[in-house]
Design an enzyme around this catalytic site. Structure first.
Site, PDB file in Angstrom:
ATOM      1  N   PHE A  61     -21.495 -22.024 -22.800  1.00 36.77           N
ATOM      2  CA  PHE A  61     -20.935 -22.892 -23.316  1.00 36.77           C
ATOM      3  C   PHE A  61     -21.526 -23.182 -24.933  1.00 36.77           C
ATOM      4  CE2 PHE A  61     -20.072 -27.622 -24.034  1.00 36.77           C
ATOM      5  CZ  PHE A  61     -18.577 -27.603 -23.851  1.00 36.77           C
ATOM      6  N   GLU A  62     -22.840 -23.073 -24.788  1.00 35.90           N
ATOM      7  CA  GLU A  62     -23.627 -23.466 -26.332  1.00 35.90           C
ATOM      8  C   GLU A  62     -23.653 -22.338 -27.304  1.00 35.90           C
ATOM      9  OE1 GLU A  62     -24.506 -25.813 -22.815  1.00 35.90           O
ATOM     10  OE2 GLU A  62     -25.193 -23.798 -22.814  1.00 35.90           O
ATOM     11  N   HIS A  90     -14.352 -24.374 -13.205  1.00 36.33           N
ATOM     12  CA  HIS A  90     -15.340 -24.380 -14.085  1.00 36.33           C
ATOM     13  C   HIS A  90     -15.496 -23.190 -14.836  1.00 36.33           C
ATOM     14  CE1 HIS A  90     -19.778 -24.259 -15.663  1.00 36.33           C
ATOM     15  NE2 HIS A  90     -19.377 -25.186 -15.874  1.00 36.33           N
TER      16      HIS A  90
END
Length: 156
Positions: A61-62, A90
């Site tokens: 996600f980063e 998720h």
């Protein structure tokens, strides 16, 4: 660049000696990530990449925010990560956000981003694509090759 019909990727045919490259790698799934990083490093070495910086982020996600920050300082970014499907939505949210984010970075900045984000149903699928002994594919190498090749095509 997976499966039947994939182009050959031989970074020894590239001269990336003048390129500045950032490798952004997530930290989850260590064995798979080690393989992806090794593959990317091999491609960068094969192409004689001039200057390489490596950054680790917590998860996939980063990847987009780190790629975005680095894109202004380099000629190409290689983004590497692994997301393995679990029992909740998720997986879908992280995969979509990371994929869209990396695409946005590339289009917004004009800096090529090699896409080495594995989105797998099982850990075994990731291992099979990680460039490890016995793997069928080397997605780290392919992602680095794609970033370098695109940067050179664009005249960086």
């Amino acid at each position: 660049m997976s499966g039947h019909g994939a182009p050959t990727t031989d970074a020894t045919t590239l001269d990336a000696s003048t390129l500045r490259v950032a490798v952004v790698a997530a930290s989850w799934h260590t064995t798979i990530m080690d393989g992806l990083l090794d593959g990317a490093r091999r491609a960068l070495a094969d192409a004689r990449a001039g200057h390489v910086v490596q950054v680790r982020v917590p998860g996939s996600f980063e990847l987009p925010v780190a790629a975005s920050r680095l894109a202004g300082d380099v000629d190409a970014v290689v983004a590497l990560g692994v997301v393995v499907r679990g029992g909740t939505p998720h997986f879908d949210y992280v995969c979509h956000a990371a994929t869209s984010g990396l695409t946005e970075v590339s289009v917004r900045t004009g800096t090529p981003v090699g896409f080495g984000l594995l989105t797998c149903d099982t850990e075994e699928q990731g291992l099979d694509r990680a460039g490890l002994e016995g793997s069928h594919e080397d997605k780290g190498y392919e992602a680095a090759h794609a970033a370098l090749s695109t940067a050179l095509t664009l005249g960086y």
